[in-house]
Write an enzyme that holds these catalytic residues in place. Structure first.
Site, mmCIF file in Angstrom:
data_model
loop_
_atom_site.group_PDB
_atom_site.id
_atom_site.type_symbol
_atom_site.label_atom_id
_atom_site.label_comp_id
_atom_site.label_asym_id
_atom_site.label_seq_id
_atom_site.Cartn_x
_atom_site.Cartn_y
_atom_site.Cartn_z
ATOM 1 N N GLU A 1 -13.946 11.520 -43.887
ATOM 2 C CA GLU A 1 -14.713 10.232 -43.747
ATOM 3 C C GLU A 1 -14.233 9.134 -45.064
ATOM 4 O O GLU A 1 -14.441 9.227 -45.986
ATOM 5 C CB GLU A 1 -15.973 10.330 -43.859
ATOM 6 C CG GLU A 1 -16.967 9.124 -43.985
ATOM 7 C CD GLU A 1 -16.703 8.146 -42.590
ATOM 8 O OE1 GLU A 1 -17.138 8.484 -41.462
ATOM 9 O OE2 GLU A 1 -16.239 7.113 -42.838
ATOM 10 N N GLN B 1 -26.882 1.769 -37.950
ATOM 11 C CA GLN B 1 -26.074 0.732 -37.001
ATOM 12 C C GLN B 1 -27.539 0.304 -36.227
ATOM 13 O O GLN B 1 -27.471 -1.065 -35.960
ATOM 14 C CB GLN B 1 -25.246 1.359 -36.203
ATOM 15 C CG GLN B 1 -24.184 1.479 -36.875
ATOM 16 C CD GLN B 1 -23.012 2.168 -35.987
ATOM 17 O OE1 GLN B 1 -22.742 1.691 -35.031
ATOM 18 N NE2 GLN B 1 -22.333 3.253 -36.626
ATOM 19 N N CYS C 1 -24.949 1.834 -27.488
ATOM 20 C CA CYS C 1 -26.301 1.312 -27.332
ATOM 21 C C CYS C 1 -26.111 -0.029 -26.298
ATOM 22 O O CYS C 1 -26.377 -1.042 -26.595
ATOM 23 C CB CYS C 1 -26.812 0.880 -28.593
ATOM 24 S SG CYS C 1 -28.610 0.695 -28.206
ATOM 25 N N ASP D 1 -20.599 9.158 -30.054
ATOM 26 C CA ASP D 1 -19.851 8.277 -29.222
ATOM 27 C C ASP D 1 -18.290 8.358 -28.876
ATOM 28 O O ASP D 1 -17.812 7.863 -27.762
ATOM 29 C CB ASP D 1 -19.749 6.721 -29.943
ATOM 30 C CG ASP D 1 -21.240 6.653 -30.302
ATOM 31 O OD1 ASP D 1 -22.248 7.143 -29.583
ATOM 32 O OD2 ASP D 1 -21.265 5.405 -30.983
ATOM 33 N N LYS E 1 -24.266 5.967 -24.725
ATOM 34 C CA LYS E 1 -23.861 6.395 -26.266
ATOM 35 C C LYS E 1 -24.801 5.600 -27.321
ATOM 36 O O LYS E 1 -24.929 4.460 -27.547
ATOM 37 C CB LYS E 1 -22.483 5.921 -26.648
ATOM 38 C CG LYS E 1 -21.450 6.668 -25.562
ATOM 39 C CD LYS E 1 -20.104 5.992 -25.712
ATOM 40 C CE LYS E 1 -19.056 6.515 -24.983
ATOM 41 N NZ LYS E 1 -19.079 8.082 -24.989
ATOM 42 N N THR E 2 -25.554 6.682 -27.812
ATOM 43 C CA THR E 2 -26.571 6.102 -28.942
ATOM 44 C C THR E 2 -26.783 7.337 -30.068
ATOM 45 O O THR E 2 -26.342 8.469 -29.639
ATOM 46 C CB THR E 2 -28.062 5.862 -28.271
ATOM 47 O OG1 THR E 2 -28.537 7.253 -27.794
ATOM 48 C CG2 THR E 2 -28.071 4.850 -27.239
ATOM 49 N N ALA F 1 -29.500 8.350 -30.615
ATOM 50 C CA ALA F 1 -30.666 9.221 -30.177
ATOM 51 C C ALA F 1 -29.898 10.508 -29.201
ATOM 52 O O ALA F 1 -30.471 11.575 -29.283
ATOM 53 C CB ALA F 1 -31.536 8.412 -29.079
ATOM 54 N N CYS G 1 -32.971 4.237 -25.633
ATOM 55 C CA CYS G 1 -32.764 3.142 -26.221
ATOM 56 C C CYS G 1 -33.996 2.098 -26.260
ATOM 57 O O CYS G 1 -34.682 1.997 -25.260
ATOM 58 C CB CYS G 1 -31.679 2.338 -25.113
ATOM 59 S SG CYS G 1 -31.205 0.655 -25.416
HETATM 60 P P1 FAD Z 1 -20.753 6.428 -36.125
HETATM 61 O O1 FAD Z 1 -22.092 6.683 -36.449
HETATM 62 O O2 FAD Z 1 -20.226 5.195 -35.530
HETATM 63 O O3 FAD Z 1 -19.657 7.369 -37.097
HETATM 64 C C1 FAD Z 1 -18.402 7.307 -36.751
HETATM 65 C C2 FAD Z 1 -17.755 7.607 -38.367
HETATM 66 O O4 FAD Z 1 -16.455 8.178 -37.876
HETATM 67 C C3 FAD Z 1 -17.796 6.397 -39.048
HETATM 68 O O5 FAD Z 1 -18.388 6.762 -40.341
HETATM 69 C C4 FAD Z 1 -16.328 6.110 -39.228
HETATM 70 O O6 FAD Z 1 -15.866 5.588 -40.603
HETATM 71 C C5 FAD Z 1 -15.725 7.468 -39.056
HETATM 72 N N1 FAD Z 1 -14.276 7.779 -38.502
HETATM 73 C C6 FAD Z 1 -13.606 6.637 -37.658
HETATM 74 N N2 FAD Z 1 -12.335 6.768 -37.723
HETATM 75 C C7 FAD Z 1 -12.026 7.929 -38.544
HETATM 76 C C8 FAD Z 1 -10.938 8.568 -38.820
HETATM 77 N N3 FAD Z 1 -9.826 8.295 -38.415
HETATM 78 N N4 FAD Z 1 -11.031 9.617 -39.570
HETATM 79 C C9 FAD Z 1 -12.099 9.721 -40.123
HETATM 80 N N5 FAD Z 1 -13.353 9.514 -39.989
HETATM 81 C C10 FAD Z 1 -13.244 8.151 -39.072
HETATM 82 N N6 FAD Z 1 -28.661 4.097 -30.976
HETATM 83 C C11 FAD Z 1 -29.862 4.286 -30.749
HETATM 84 O O7 FAD Z 1 -30.281 5.619 -30.683
HETATM 85 N N7 FAD Z 1 -31.055 3.685 -31.153
HETATM 86 C C12 FAD Z 1 -30.832 2.201 -31.150
HETATM 87 O O8 FAD Z 1 -31.682 1.501 -31.225
HETATM 88 C C13 FAD Z 1 -29.418 1.856 -31.400
HETATM 89 N N8 FAD Z 1 -28.863 0.514 -31.666
HETATM 90 C C14 FAD Z 1 -27.957 0.304 -31.858
HETATM 91 C C15 FAD Z 1 -27.512 -1.079 -32.221
HETATM 92 C C16 FAD Z 1 -26.539 -1.664 -32.589
HETATM 93 C C17 FAD Z 1 -26.126 -2.951 -32.716
HETATM 94 C C18 FAD Z 1 -24.955 -0.547 -32.795
HETATM 95 C C19 FAD Z 1 -23.891 -1.140 -33.193
HETATM 96 C C20 FAD Z 1 -25.551 0.644 -32.410
HETATM 97 C C21 FAD Z 1 -26.798 0.977 -32.061
HETATM 98 N N9 FAD Z 1 -26.814 2.496 -31.699
HETATM 99 C C22 FAD Z 1 -28.269 3.033 -31.472
HETATM 100 C C23 FAD Z 1 -25.892 3.235 -31.608
HETATM 101 C C24 FAD Z 1 -25.750 4.232 -32.438
HETATM 102 O O9 FAD Z 1 -25.523 3.590 -33.860
HETATM 103 C C25 FAD Z 1 -24.497 5.095 -32.473
HETATM 104 O O10 FAD Z 1 -24.572 5.734 -31.174
HETATM 105 C C26 FAD Z 1 -24.193 6.186 -33.226
HETATM 106 O O11 FAD Z 1 -23.935 5.897 -34.735
HETATM 107 C C27 FAD Z 1 -23.076 7.068 -32.933
HETATM 108 O O12 FAD Z 1 -22.698 8.181 -33.759
HETATM 109 P P2 FAD Z 1 -21.308 8.587 -34.162
HETATM 110 O O13 FAD Z 1 -21.327 9.804 -35.126
HETATM 111 O O14 FAD Z 1 -20.392 9.049 -32.780
HETATM 112 O O15 FAD Z 1 -20.371 7.450 -34.501
HETATM 113 C C1 UQ1 Z 2 -34.042 8.914 -31.836
HETATM 114 O O1 UQ1 Z 2 -33.974 10.140 -31.769
HETATM 115 C C2 UQ1 Z 2 -33.135 8.173 -32.499
HETATM 116 O O2 UQ1 Z 2 -32.008 8.934 -33.274
HETATM 117 C C3 UQ1 Z 2 -32.571 9.268 -34.622
HETATM 118 C C4 UQ1 Z 2 -32.902 6.965 -32.394
HETATM 119 O O3 UQ1 Z 2 -31.875 6.201 -33.003
HETATM 120 C C5 UQ1 Z 2 -32.437 5.497 -34.103
HETATM 121 C C6 UQ1 Z 2 -33.888 5.947 -31.644
HETATM 122 O O4 UQ1 Z 2 -33.761 4.923 -31.327
HETATM 123 C C7 UQ1 Z 2 -34.763 6.901 -30.542
HETATM 124 C C8 UQ1 Z 2 -35.727 5.929 -29.669
HETATM 125 C C9 UQ1 Z 2 -34.762 8.270 -30.638
HETATM 126 C C10 UQ1 Z 2 -35.844 9.221 -30.035
HETATM 127 C C11 UQ1 Z 2 -36.951 9.192 -30.667
HETATM 128 C C12 UQ1 Z 2 -38.302 9.207 -30.596
HETATM 129 C C13 UQ1 Z 2 -39.265 9.436 -31.147
HETATM 130 C C14 UQ1 Z 2 -38.535 8.819 -28.879
#
Ligand code: FAD
Ligand code: UQ1
Length: 417
Positions: free
Chosen positions: A35, A43, A163, A299, A307-308, A310, A342
């Site tokens: 990482e 996020q 999200c 994601d 994609k969240t 959650a 969401c």
């Molecule tokens: P990420 O958490 O994005 O992590 C990916 C990691 O991979 C990063 O640290 C990056 O540096 C690393 N990486 C990338 N390329 C490389 C590489 N080549 N080599 C090594 N490492 C690399 N989700 C919810 O559940 N509820 C919400 O309310 C919500 N709201 C959101 C609002 C916004 C504005 C945004 C942007 C996102 C939101 N999300 C929400 C979505 C959530 O943040 C993501 O779905 C989640 O973080 C995905 O996790 P991940 O591990 O797939 O990716």
């Molecule tokens: C959740 O598990 C999660 O991941 C940690 C989120 O991201 C921050 C969420 O926004 C939500 C709603 C959940 C689901 C959790 C509950 C208690 C409904």
């Protein structure tokens, strides 16, 4: 050259949760996390930062403090995957050999794909902003404060995004902001989405359509941002139903949700990905369809859930159990149902908590109709979720709310036992 039992690429939401679970079970120095970033962002807080409800410095921690102590952190980027030889090469010139690989690289934000957008975002006072990047999120509230008339336009791109509710959450928060400030009569709120509907799950879409009507928000579907001319305050959209038809819309504030994709390094490894560039996994076991020692969470995987974080939380016990099974020479049997959630924040004190599975059927945790706007859900999103994320999920202790949901339903509080 370096060797490890499990290599986790990406130390974000899914990667960190997996590294915590696996390193706790396998012991010290069996798990390597690749990482490159110094900071780990929560996020989901970005939406609230956009509305001025949280500060950017509340949304991140040092990566070193978040990643599990029992895992080894290599602070470099993955440059190339070679799944036939079980190696990943890194930006620091290392070749890491693994027995098992977990790809958790999240999504890449492709702001550059829209002509004029990066220039607009990086020109002070241009009134173009975006909650999606920590680089641009602080500009959102600044834009809100400056805007007192004209069109506030919010966009949703023509591709899968993380999200999918967030582009409309910031529109609802903004609408409420202008109302609170007494400027609402002079500002039009316009939500332009590439999707054919406001939200993919009917149960919530119906509630949201009523909200949009009640709050006098203009909704244009199948309208995709293709250019920003920030000197003229014009955003150009294409009509996805009529090829060649473009609309030039003048804005006083433009909130952009950028196109996204799996990171190039992942998408370029054709052996690992599906035609859309996402890691090609079985949507139930999350194991790679060709390489049985490769899994993906979050994601960057091809599983067709929303994609969240959650979703990544609900995937994490499945990936954990299936990786452990494969390590023990057994077949993976644990199944992910596509759960995603969401919290659709609809203003400064209300939220609709959408929860659903692969079939887009609501899977609600609480014994209430979650399609109603509620303060309780807003409080949970704003104050409880960050705690749950940092204290539980990042330490491998949060598997999504399925246990909570079962508890409520056993106690017969739930509408659908
Ligand atoms: P990420 O958490 O994005 O992590 C990916 C990691 O991979 C990063 O640290 C990056 O540096 C690393 N990486 C990338 N390329 C490389 C590489 N080549 N080599 C090594 N490492 C690399 N989700 C919810 O559940 N509820 C919400 O309310 C919500 N709201 C959101 C609002 C916004 C504005 C945004 C942007 C996102 C939101 N999300 C929400 C979505 C959530 O943040 C993501 O779905 C989640 O973080 C995905 O996790 P991940 O591990 O797939 O990716
Ligand atoms: C959740 O598990 C999660 O991941 C940690 C989120 O991201 C921050 C969420 O926004 C939500 C709603 C959940 C689901 C959790 C509950 C208690 C409904």
């Amino acid at each position: 050259r370096q060797e490890c039992q499990v290599l986790v690429v990406g130390g974000g939401t899914g990667g960190c949760a997996m590294a915590a679970k696996l390193s706790s079970r396998l012991g010290s120095n069996k798990v390597v996390v690749l990482e490159p970033e110094e900071k780990h962002y929560y996020q989901p807080m970005f939406t609230l930062i956009g509305g001025g409800m949280k500060r950017l410095d509340q949304s991140h921690r040092q990566m070193a403090d978040v990643l599990p102590k029992k895992a080894k952190w290599v602070k470099e980027k993955a440059l190339e995957f070679d799944p036939d030889n079980n190696t990943v090469s890194t930006s620091g010139g290392k070749t890491i050999k693994y027995d098992f690989l977990i790809i958790a690289t999240g999504l890449q934000l492709n702001y550059k794909k829209i002509p004029g957008l990066v220039e607009a975002l990086e020109t002070p006072g241009s009134n173009v902003c975006s909650i999606y990047s920590p680089k641009y999120v602080d500009q959102v509230y600044e834009c809100l404060r400056r805007t007192n008339k004209g069109n506030a336009i919010f966009t949703f791109p023509n591709c899968p995004i993380k999200c999918a509710g967030a582009p409309q959450k910031i529109a609802y928060i903004s609408e409420h902001y202008f109302r609170k400030m007494g400027r609402r009569n002079n500002v039009n709120i316009i939500y332009n989405t590439s999707l054919p509907v406001i939200f993919g799950v009917k149960h919530y879409a119906e509630a949201l359509m009523k909200l949009i009507k009640r709050r006098n928000i203009t909704l244009n579907v199948q309208r995709n941002l293709i250019e920003v001319r920030h000197r003229d305050n014009i955003a150009v959209f294409e009509d996805l139903t009529k090829p060649g038809v473009h609309y030039e819309e003048t804005y006083s504030m433009l909130h952009v949700t950028p196109p996204m994709s799996a990171p190039d390094v992942v998408a370029n490894c054709k052996k690992l990905v599906n035609p859309s560039g996402f890691v090609d996994v079985d949507q139930m076991t999350l194991q790679h369809n060709k390489y049985s020692n490769v899994f993906s969470i979050g994601d960057s995987s091809s599983s067709p859930n929303s994609k969240t974080a959650a979703a990544a939380a609900a995937q994490s016990p499945v990936v954990f159990r299936n990786v452990m099974a494969v390590i023990e020479g057994k077949a993976p049997t644990d199944i992910y149902d596509g759960y995603s959630s969401c919290p659709i924040v609809t203003g400064y004190s209300s939220c609709i908590l959408a929860e659903f599975d692969y079939n887009l059927t609501p899977v609600e945790t609480f014994p209430l109709d979650q399609s109603k706007e509620r303060y309780s859900m807003f409080f949970m999103k704003k104050e409880l979720m960050p705690l749950l994320y940092w204290k539980l999920m990042m330490n491998g202790y949060w598997n999504g709310p399925s246990l909570m949901r079962k508890m409520f339903s056993i106690l017969k509080f739930n509408k659908k036992p």
